[in-house]
Scaffold this motif. Structure first.
Motif, PDB file in Angstrom:
ATOM      1  N   LYS A 126      -9.335 -90.965 -94.407  1.00 62.01           N
ATOM      2  CA  LYS A 126     -10.169 -89.833 -94.810  1.00 62.01           C
ATOM      3  C   LYS A 126      -9.471 -88.941 -95.845  1.00 62.01           C
ATOM      4  O   LYS A 126     -10.033 -87.951 -96.271  1.00 62.01           O
ATOM      5  CB  LYS A 126     -10.558 -88.993 -93.602  1.00 62.01           C
ATOM      6  N   ARG A 138     -14.421 -94.076-107.514  1.00 67.83           N
ATOM      7  CA  ARG A 138     -14.420 -95.185-106.557  1.00 67.83           C
ATOM      8  C   ARG A 138     -13.058 -95.291-105.885  1.00 67.83           C
ATOM      9  O   ARG A 138     -12.028 -94.991-106.480  1.00 67.83           O
ATOM     10  CB  ARG A 138     -14.775 -96.491-107.254  1.00 67.83           C
ATOM     11  N   ALA A 174     -16.727 -93.178 -94.802  1.00 65.92           N
ATOM     12  CA  ALA A 174     -17.366 -92.577 -93.623  1.00 65.92           C
ATOM     13  C   ALA A 174     -17.450 -93.558 -92.461  1.00 65.92           C
ATOM     14  O   ALA A 174     -17.467 -93.156 -91.298  1.00 65.92           O
ATOM     15  CB  ALA A 174     -18.755 -92.063 -93.987  1.00 65.92           C
ATOM     16  N   SER A 175     -17.475 -94.852 -92.742  1.00 67.63           N
ATOM     17  CA  SER A 175     -17.602 -95.847 -91.680  1.00 67.63           C
ATOM     18  C   SER A 175     -16.247 -96.336 -91.161  1.00 67.63           C
ATOM     19  O   SER A 175     -16.207 -97.127 -90.223  1.00 67.63           O
ATOM     20  CB  SER A 175     -18.428 -97.039 -92.168  1.00 67.63           C
ATOM     21  N   PRO A 218     -17.263 -98.043-103.187  1.00 66.18           N
ATOM     22  CA  PRO A 218     -17.834 -96.695-103.267  1.00 66.18           C
ATOM     23  C   PRO A 218     -17.178 -95.761-102.243  1.00 66.18           C
ATOM     24  O   PRO A 218     -16.789 -96.188-101.149  1.00 66.18           O
ATOM     25  CB  PRO A 218     -19.307 -96.900-102.928  1.00 66.18           C
ATOM     26  N   ARG A 219     -17.055 -94.511-102.585  1.00 67.34           N
ATOM     27  CA  ARG A 219     -16.411 -93.520-101.720  1.00 67.34           C
ATOM     28  C   ARG A 219     -17.126 -93.376-100.372  1.00 67.34           C
ATOM     29  O   ARG A 219     -16.509 -93.115 -99.349  1.00 67.34           O
ATOM     30  CB  ARG A 219     -16.374 -92.182-102.461  1.00 67.34           C
ATOM     31  N   ARG A 220     -18.435 -93.572-100.341  1.00 70.14           N
ATOM     32  CA  ARG A 220     -19.214 -93.393 -99.102  1.00 70.14           C
ATOM     33  C   ARG A 220     -18.788 -94.371 -98.000  1.00 70.14           C
ATOM     34  O   ARG A 220     -19.049 -94.130 -96.824  1.00 70.14           O
ATOM     35  CB  ARG A 220     -20.696 -93.501 -99.391  1.00 70.14           C
TER      36      ARG A 220
END
Length: 176
Positions: free
Chosen positions: A171, A92, A112-113, A107-109
């Protein structure tokens, strides 16, 4: 793991006995961590090089350091680049205050945003890349007997006062 991008290293260990380091790496043990950091700033100044500061526990590879370099290249007034930090056990992303207090994790996802870069005020992280022009003009860390993070916090403030900004590379993730 950093051999392809890092040429000289000062490693502070409690005991330097029987330590086998690659060429160009120097082990210091009989000095304070702050003194070792001051030597690193002096060497980077003499070499006209960027300076990477890694705290114990931060695991950065060449890809991460290269991406931090790209972050500095986005604007000549970016003086300090820091990555996002990840809990090495859960993966995380750690969300912290400017000087390191953990607030929460996400969360790592979610990365992306986010935009690629975010300009910050003074900030510290276990992995920091100082621009060569900043390193050459910061001067001394001051009292070498004080805590390293206090000295680095003062440097982060000096970076901002000199007109440079800290860039958070959203990123780029470094595990702790």
């Amino acid at each position: 793991r950093l051999g392809g991008i890092v040429s000289r290293v000062i490693v502070h260990l409690n005991s330097a006995s029987d330590v086998n380091m690659p060429p160009g790496w120097t082990v210091v043990s009989a000095v304070s961590t702050t003194q070792g950091c001051q030597w690193a700033f002096d060497i980077a100044t003499d070499a006209n090089a960027h300076l990477l500061v890694l705290a114990a526990g931060a695991s950065a590879g060449c890809e991460a350091i290269g991406a931090l370099l790209e972050g500095l290249d986005q604007d000549p007034l970016f003086g300090l680049a820091i990555p996002r930090l990840s809990d090495g056990q859960t993966g995380r992303i750690l969300v912290t205050e400017a000087f390191g207090t953990l607030l929460t994790s996400i969360p790592r996802r979610v990365l992306a945003s986010l935009t690629d870069y975010r300009v910050l005020t003074e900030s510290l992280a276990p992995c920091m890349l100082f621009r060569r022009e900043v390193v050459a003009n910061l001067g001394l860390l001051g009292d070498l007997q004080r805590e390293l993070w206090d000295a680095l916090a003062e440097l982060a403030i000096r970076v901002r006062r000199a007109g440079f900004r800290t860039v958070l590379c959203n990123k780029v993730v470094v595990d702790l």
